[in-house]
Design a protein around this motif. Structure first.
Motif, PDB file in Angstrom:
ATOM      1  N   GLU A  19       0.836  -1.197   0.000  1.00  0.00           N
ATOM      2  CA  GLU A  19       0.000   0.000   0.000  1.00  0.00           C
ATOM      3  C   GLU A  19       0.880   1.261   0.000  1.00  0.00           C
ATOM      4  N   GLU A  20       1.944   1.190   0.762  1.00  0.00           N
ATOM      5  CA  GLU A  20       2.865   2.326   0.815  1.00  0.00           C
ATOM      6  C   GLU A  20       3.560   2.495  -0.542  1.00  0.00           C
ATOM      7  N   PHE A  21       3.888   1.378  -1.164  1.00  0.00           N
ATOM      8  CA  PHE A  21       4.499   1.453  -2.486  1.00  0.00           C
ATOM      9  C   PHE A  21       3.541   2.101  -3.486  1.00  0.00           C
ATOM     10  N   ALA A  22       2.264   1.740  -3.390  1.00  0.00           N
ATOM     11  CA  ALA A  22       1.257   2.347  -4.273  1.00  0.00           C
ATOM     12  C   ALA A  22       1.173   3.857  -4.033  1.00  0.00           C
TER      13      ALA A  22
ATOM     14  N   LEU B  74       0.546   1.212 -15.610  1.00  0.00           N
ATOM     15  CA  LEU B  74       1.647   1.172 -14.645  1.00  0.00           C
ATOM     16  C   LEU B  74       1.249   0.368 -13.409  1.00  0.00           C
ATOM     17  N   PHE B  75       0.078   0.661 -12.858  1.00  0.00           N
ATOM     18  CA  PHE B  75      -0.372  -0.062 -11.668  1.00  0.00           C
ATOM     19  C   PHE B  75      -0.531  -1.555 -11.971  1.00  0.00           C
ATOM     20  N   LYS B  76      -0.984  -1.869 -13.176  1.00  0.00           N
ATOM     21  CA  LYS B  76      -1.167  -3.265 -13.558  1.00  0.00           C
ATOM     22  C   LYS B  76       0.190  -3.963 -13.641  1.00  0.00           C
ATOM     23  N   THR B  77       1.163  -3.297 -14.306  1.00  0.00           N
ATOM     24  CA  THR B  77       2.507  -3.870 -14.442  1.00  0.00           C
ATOM     25  C   THR B  77       3.117  -4.152 -13.072  1.00  0.00           C
ATOM     26  N   LEU B  78       2.816  -3.281 -12.121  1.00  0.00           N
ATOM     27  CA  LEU B  78       3.413  -3.409 -10.788  1.00  0.00           C
ATOM     28  C   LEU B  78       2.579  -4.302  -9.867  1.00  0.00           C
ATOM     29  N   LEU B  80      -0.321  -3.709  -8.701  1.00  0.00           N
ATOM     30  CA  LEU B  80      -0.880  -2.870  -7.637  1.00  0.00           C
ATOM     31  C   LEU B  80      -2.338  -2.502  -7.922  1.00  0.00           C
ATOM     32  N   ASN B  81      -2.979  -3.308  -8.769  1.00  0.00           N
ATOM     33  CA  ASN B  81      -4.370  -3.011  -9.148  1.00  0.00           C
ATOM     34  C   ASN B  81      -5.287  -2.742  -7.966  1.00  0.00           C
ATOM     35  N   ASP B  82      -5.036  -3.457  -6.873  1.00  0.00           N
ATOM     36  CA  ASP B  82      -5.915  -3.308  -5.708  1.00  0.00           C
ATOM     37  C   ASP B  82      -5.851  -1.902  -5.120  1.00  0.00           C
ATOM     38  N   TYR B  83      -4.785  -1.188  -5.435  1.00  0.00           N
ATOM     39  CA  TYR B  83      -4.588   0.107  -4.773  1.00  0.00           C
ATOM     40  C   TYR B  83      -4.844   1.292  -5.680  1.00  0.00           C
TER      41      TYR B  83
END
Ligand SMILES: [Zn+2]
Lengths: 204, 86
Positions: A19-22, B74-78, B80-83
């Motif tokens: 979450e922090e990374f996001a 970018l979020f998908k690649t990482l 991090l979709n949930d965030y």
């Protein structure tokens, strides 16, 4: 770069808190993308640099020691990625391109002496003007271009720019000066023409 | 188009960045002020250099977000979709 309102916790990043990374990605993706786009001029390339920057940040955040700020550290990764991509796309690099400073003064002495700075503000805001400015940056040698973008567009200090690029402050200053003078020359050609046009219209 | 000939004009070049950034020693600053007041070419170089820097500086003040589609990828690649915040 604008630091986010609530400070991002390096401790949380290092412990793998997603979450922090996001939050870090949210705070810095804009400036990193802009840096990459100014550096490369092509949106698809800028996106590659953006993604690789955060992938590398994710891999290496455990080793981030906090000697520089988080933003400088990210700029450092992004600058490396951008320079690598530029060099990869241009395999026919000659020795003179990679020598640290080309010390001839031919690209250094001003040759344009038209005082265009009092042009009406609208002149500087036109889309043509914006694209002239962007392409002038593209014409800089990449080692000057990256210094100029970090210092004068992203607003890093001389010291932070040096940290991001692993350069001494003296080297940063030399490249910055050359970049600024070159851009001034190129903008002077364009805005000098605009000035002449404006004067002609006033007379005629 | 003329080239800078006066050695004074040339000597000033190396200090121009510090001069326009206001980080030059007072002594040198006074010296350059004096030259710029008398030398029209250098006066123009200083004014247009300042303008050049401020134009680039101002061009970066807006649009700090990357395009929405770029951000989503970018979020998908990482992973991090949930965030992702919309
Ligand atoms: Zn002069």
């Amino acid at each position: 770069m604008v630091e986010s309102k609530t400070e991002i916790s390096v401790e949380a990043l290092r412990s793998g808190n997603r979450e922090e990374f996001a939050r870090m990605v949210d705070a810095y993706s804009g400036p990193i993308y802009r840096l990459a786009l100014k550096m490369l001029g092509i949106p698809a390339d800028a996106e590659d640099v953006l993604q690789n920057t955060f992938l590398k940040a994710f891999q290496h955040v455990k080793d981030f020691e906090g000697r520089s700020s988080l933003s400088t550290w990210l700029y450092r990764i992004a600058s490396n990625e951008a320079l690598m991509l530029i060099r990869k796309k241009r395999p026919e690099v000659t020795l003179s391109d990679i020598s640290p400073e080309n010390d001839d003064n031919s690209d250094y002495s001003p040759a344009q002496f038209i005082d265009w700075h009092p042009l009406p503000e609208a002149e500087f805001l036109s889309s043509e003007s914006q694209s002239i400015m962007d392409s002038a940056v593209q014409h800089l040698p990449e080692n000057q271009r990256i210094v100029f973008i970090l210092r004068d567009i992203e607003g890093l200090s001389i010291q932070e720019t040096g940290e991001a690029l692993n350069l001494s402050e003296a080297a940063v200053k030399t490249r910055l000066l050359r970049a600024r003078l070159r851009l001034r020359e190129e903008l002077s050609v364009y805005y000098g023409e605009r000035l002449k046009k404006g004067e002609k219209n006033e007379r005629g | 188009m003329s080239e800078v000939k006066d050695p004074k004009c040339h000597a000033l070049l190396g200090s121009l960045s510090d001069y326009v950034d206001g980080t030059l020693s007072e002594e040198l600053c006074v010296e350059i002020d004096r030259h710029v007041a008398e030398c029209q070419d250098c006066h123009i170089v200083v004014d247009t250099l300042r303008k050049t820097i401020s134009l680039y500086h101002d061009s970066a003040s807006g649009n700090l977000e990357c395009p929405e589609a770029v951000r989503e990828r970018l979020f998908k690649t990482l992973n991090l979709n949930d965030y992702i915040r919309h």
